[in-house]
Design a protein around this motif. Structure first.
Motif, short mmCIF file in Angstrom:
data_model
loop_
_atom_site.label_atom_id
_atom_site.label_comp_id
_atom_site.label_asym_id
_atom_site.label_seq_id
_atom_site.Cartn_x
_atom_site.Cartn_y
_atom_site.Cartn_z
N LYS A 334 0.83 -1.21 0.00
CA LYS A 334 0.00 0.00 0.00
C LYS A 334 0.86 1.25 0.00
O LYS A 334 0.60 2.20 -0.73
CB LYS A 334 -0.89 0.02 1.24
N THR A 337 2.55 1.73 -3.27
CA THR A 337 1.55 2.16 -4.26
C THR A 337 1.30 3.66 -4.12
O THR A 337 1.29 4.40 -5.11
CB THR A 337 0.23 1.39 -4.08
N VAL A 341 1.78 6.48 -6.93
CA VAL A 341 0.66 7.32 -7.42
C VAL A 341 1.07 8.80 -7.33
O VAL A 341 0.85 9.57 -8.27
CB VAL A 341 -0.63 7.04 -6.60
N ARG A 377 -5.33 3.65 -10.32
CA ARG A 377 -5.60 4.83 -9.47
C ARG A 377 -5.57 6.11 -10.30
O ARG A 377 -6.38 7.02 -10.10
CB ARG A 377 -4.54 4.94 -8.36
N GLU A 380 -8.62 6.38 -12.41
CA GLU A 380 -9.76 6.81 -11.58
C GLU A 380 -9.73 8.32 -11.36
O GLU A 380 -10.74 8.99 -11.44
CB GLU A 380 -9.72 6.12 -10.20
N LYS A 381 -8.55 8.84 -11.06
CA LYS A 381 -8.44 10.26 -10.71
C LYS A 381 -8.75 11.17 -11.91
O LYS A 381 -9.46 12.15 -11.78
CB LYS A 381 -7.03 10.57 -10.17
#
Length: 588
Positions: A334, A337, A341, A377, A380-381
Motif C-alpha cells: 500500500k 503504491t 501514485v 488509481r 480513476e483520478k
C-alpha cells in the motif's frame, strides 16, 4: 471535475414484471437496467442458489479432462498443477489441489514467480516437471495462450490439461482477418472457446476449476455438497478478478459470503483476525479491498506460494505467522503504491502531460508488480486511459487500465511494432518494450486515438429519479435484495434536482467526510454523507454562491444553496440508533 449525467430509460412492462416476480416496480426497473431480462436470468438473480448452477458437462472438454484425471489417479501418476500468482490463480490451485488430494491423487503444485518468470506456464517449469517425473500438467487461470510451451510439454511426452478463462489468442493473417489459435493440449477447458456450448462465459479461473471439480466428484461418487465447501474461496477469487457479478458468479459470491462469515478454514480465520475484521459481517468490499489484496500481496512482493500456504495451513501457529506476514506485505504494498501514485501525478502535472488523451508514464524505480494498481488509481483520478511503465530486468515493462470508451487491447495492436510482447483485453493490458521506444509509444498512442474531449468526461449513470420523500426502510430493504454489488451489477444510483441544503459539517480526523442536512420537497429534514473532495465542494459553493453562503451553510443558518444530487439510500447505525441517510456519490 466535469461530468456527463445520464438517466437510464429502458422501456419495459414493469407492472407485468412486478406481478410475475412479486417485486416492486422500482426493483424490476433496476434489474432491467442491469441488462437482466430473460426469465432464467431474472430467477437466478432474485434467488441466487445452488439450483441455479448450469450443468458443467456442457463445457467443452470438461468430461474429457475428468476422464484423464480419473485414469491418472487410478494409475497413481504424478500430477502437477501450474497456476498464476494473483488471487484468482492462488484460489484456483487451492480448489484443484484440495479436490485432487480428496480423490487420493498424487498431486503437487507450482506457481511462476511474477518477476523472474512472468505470467503463465513456461519452458523452465515444464523442464523441471519432466525432471521430477511429472506425468500430467494441469493448468489453472493460465495456459490458453501458451501455444509453444504446451507443444514443448507434449513433445516431452507429458499429458496436458488446460483450464483457463482468458480470451482465446489469435493471429492476424495478411488480410487482417483473425484466426484463433488452437492448443495441442489433451483437453482445453475454457468457456470462451467459440465451440464451447456452456451458457455462461464470464467465470473467473477459479470458477472454471470449480466446475471441473463438480464433475470429478460426481464421477468418483463423492457427495456433491462436499464441493460446495470451496465456494467461500471461489467468492474471493470472483470478486478480486472483477468478473461480472451475475448468473453463477452472483451465486458464488452471495453463498460464499454466507460461508466465509462462518469459515472453519484456519488460514482465513487468522487472516480475518489479523485484518481486525472478526466482529464484522464480511461483504464484497472486505473480500475485494482487504482479504484479497493480502493474498495478492505475496504474489506481488514475495512468492504467491505464501498466500496458498496460508489457505492450506492446518497448523495454528503456522497460520498465525503467515497471516501476519501477508498483512505486513500488504501494508508495504500500500505504501509503495501511494508513493508511486504521487510520483505519477507529479509527472502528469509538471511535464505538460495533462493535455494527453492517453497517459503513458515512465517511473523506472517502482516495483513492476504495482504498475497495474497505480495505472488504475491514475485512471480513476483523471478518467484517462493510463499506462504505467517501469524498468525491468531487460528493457521496460508496463501495465495499463482503461475507460469504457477506449479499447486498450485494440489500440496496442496498432503499436505492436514498438512492443516486444503484449496481451490483455479492452479494459486492461500488460506489455514490454525497449526503453528507447517509450517516447515514440506515447506519441503514437496519442496520435492514433479517436477519443474526443466529451468521451473523456466522467460518465455518471443514474438508474432513475427518486424523490427523497419516497425513501423509507422498506425501500432500502428491497435494494438489499440486489446485493452483492460489483461489475455488471453496480450499486443503484438515484437522483433528485434542486435540493435545499440546510446545514453542512465536516467530520473525520483528516477532515475527509462531509455531513449534510437536506430539506425534502415536503419540508422534512434528511441526513446525507459525502466522502469526496471537500476542498472542491467548498470551492464550488464559494464560486457559485459566494463565501458568505458557504459560511451560512456551516452555521446552519438560512441560505440559498441548492444542488442536484446523485445518491444511494442507506441506513446509519450509530450508538444503537438507526436512521435513514443518503450517501452522496455526485453533486452539481
Amino acid at each position: 471535475m466535469a461530468e456527463r449525467w445520464f438517466v437510464k430509460n429502458i422501456k419495459a412492462d414493469y407492472k407485468h414484471m412486478s406481478k410475475k416476480y412479486a417485486l416492486t416496480e422500482l426493483v424490476c426497473k433496476l434489474i432491467v437496467n442491469r441488462n437482466i431480462i430473460d426469465d432464467e436470468m431474472i430467477k437466478s438473480y432474485i434467488n441466487p442458489d445452488f439450483d441455479k448452477f448450469h450443468n458443467p458437462r456442457g463445457m467443452k472438454d470438461l468430461e474429457r479432462a475428468v476422464d484423464i484425471l480419473k485414469e491418472k489417479i487410478d494409475q497413481n501418476s504424478k500430477i502437477r498443477i501450474v497456476g498464476d500468482y494473483d488471487v484468482d490463480g492462488v484460489i484456483s490451485i487451492y480448489i484443484l489441489y484440495k479436490a485432487l488430494k480428496r480423490c487420493n491423487a498424487n498431486v503437487d503444485y507450482e506457481i511462476p514467480d511474477r518477476i523472474k518468470d512472468g505470467y503463465g506456464i513456461n519452458i523452465d517449469i515444464i523442464k523441471q516437471a519432466k525432471e521430477d517425473g511429472v506425468d500430467t500438467i494441469l493448468t489453472c487461470d493460465n495456459g490458453i495462450s501458451a501455444i509453444e510451451q504446451i507443444k514443448y510439454a507434449k513433445d516431452l511426452g507429458i499429458t496436458v490439461i488446460v483450464t483457463d478463462h482468458h480470451d482465446i489468442p489469435f493471429v492476424e493473417n495478411e488480410n487482417n482477418v483473425r484466426e484463433f489459435v488452437s492448443l495441442s493440449a489433451d483437453a482445453v477447458v475454457n468457456p470462451k472457446q467459440s465451440e464451447c456450448c456452456y451458457s455462461f462465459k464470464q467465470l473467473c479461473g477459479a470458477g472454471v476449476a470449480f466446475k471441473l471439480v463438480e464433475v470429478l466428484y460426481e464421477t468418483l461418487n463423492i457427495d456433491k455438497r462436499e464441493c460446495y465447501k470451496f465456494i467461500e474461496f471461489l467468492a474471493i477469487a470472483t470478486v478480486c478478478d472483477v468478473v461480472d457479478l451475475v448468473d453463477e458468479n452472483r451465486v458464488f459470491v452471495k453463498k460464499g459470503l454466507e460461508f466465509i462469515n462462518k469459515t472453519t478454514n484456519l488460514g482465513l480465520q487468522e487472516l480475518i483476525r489479523e485484518c481486525e475484521l472478526t466482529d464484522k459481517t464480511l461483504t464484497v468490499y472486505h473480500l475485494g479491498f482487504i482479504i484479497g489484496p493480502c493474498i495478492n500481496a505475496s504474489g506481488r512482493l514475495d512468492s504467491a506460494k505464501r498466500g496458498l500456504e496460508l489457505l492450506l495451513s492446518e497448523d495454528e501457529e503456522n497460520a498465525v505467522r503467515l497471516a501476519k506476514e501477508l498483512v505486513k506485505l500488504n501494508a508495504e504494498r500500500k505504501e509503495m503504491t501511494m508513493n508511486g501514485v504521487e510520483t505519477a501525478i507529479e509527472i502528469i502535472e509538471k511535464n505538460g502531460m495533462i493535455q494527453d488523451k492517453v497517459f503513458v508514464i515512465y517511473i523506472p524505480d517502482i516495483h513492476e508488480s504495482l504498475a497495474g494498481i497505480i495505472a488504475g488509481r491514475i485512471k480513476e483520478k483523471y478518467n484517462v486511459p493510463t499506462l504505467i511503465i517501469t524498468k525491468a530486468e531487460h528493457g521496460a515493462k508496463g501495465s495499463g487500465r482503461s475507460i469504457e470508451e477506449y479499447n486498450m487491447f485494440e489500440e496496442l495492436i496498432k503499436c505492436k511494432d514498438l512492443l516486444e510482447k503484449f496481451g490483455g483485453h479492452p479494459m486492461a493490458a500488460g506489455f514490454s518494450l525497449k526503453e528507447e521506444n517509450i517516447d515514440e509509444f506515447r506519441k503514437r498512442l496519442n496520435e492514433n486515438t479517436t477519443l474526443s474531449d466529451e468521451e473523456l468526461l466522467r460518465k455518471v449513470t443514474i438508474d432513475c429519479v427518486l424523490p427523497l420523500d419516497e425513501i423509507n426502510y422498506q425501500l432500502i430493504d428491497d435494494l438489499g435484495r440486489l446485493e452483492p454489488f460489483g461489475r455488471s451489477n453496480s450499486k443503484p444510483l438515484f437522483a433528485e434536482k434542486n435540493i435545499n441544503i440546510l446545514k453542512a459539517t465536516v467530520l473525520g480526523k483528516n477532515r475527509n467526510v462531509l455531513k449534510l442536512k437536506l430539506k425534502t420537497k415536503l419540508n422534512k429534514a434528511l441526513d446525507a454523507i459525502y466522502f469526496g473532495d471537500i476542498n472542491e465542494f467548498e470551492d464550488g459553493i464559494g464560486s457559485k454562491y459566494g463565501k458568505g453562503e458557504l459560511q451560512k451553510l456551516y452555521d446552519g443558518a438560512y441560505n440559498d444553496v441548492v444542488m442536484d444530487l446523485v445518491f444511494y439510500p442507506s441506513i446509519n447505525e450509530y450508538n444503537g440508533n438507526t436512521s435513514i441517510q443518503v450517501v452522496i456519490q455526485n453533486y452539481r
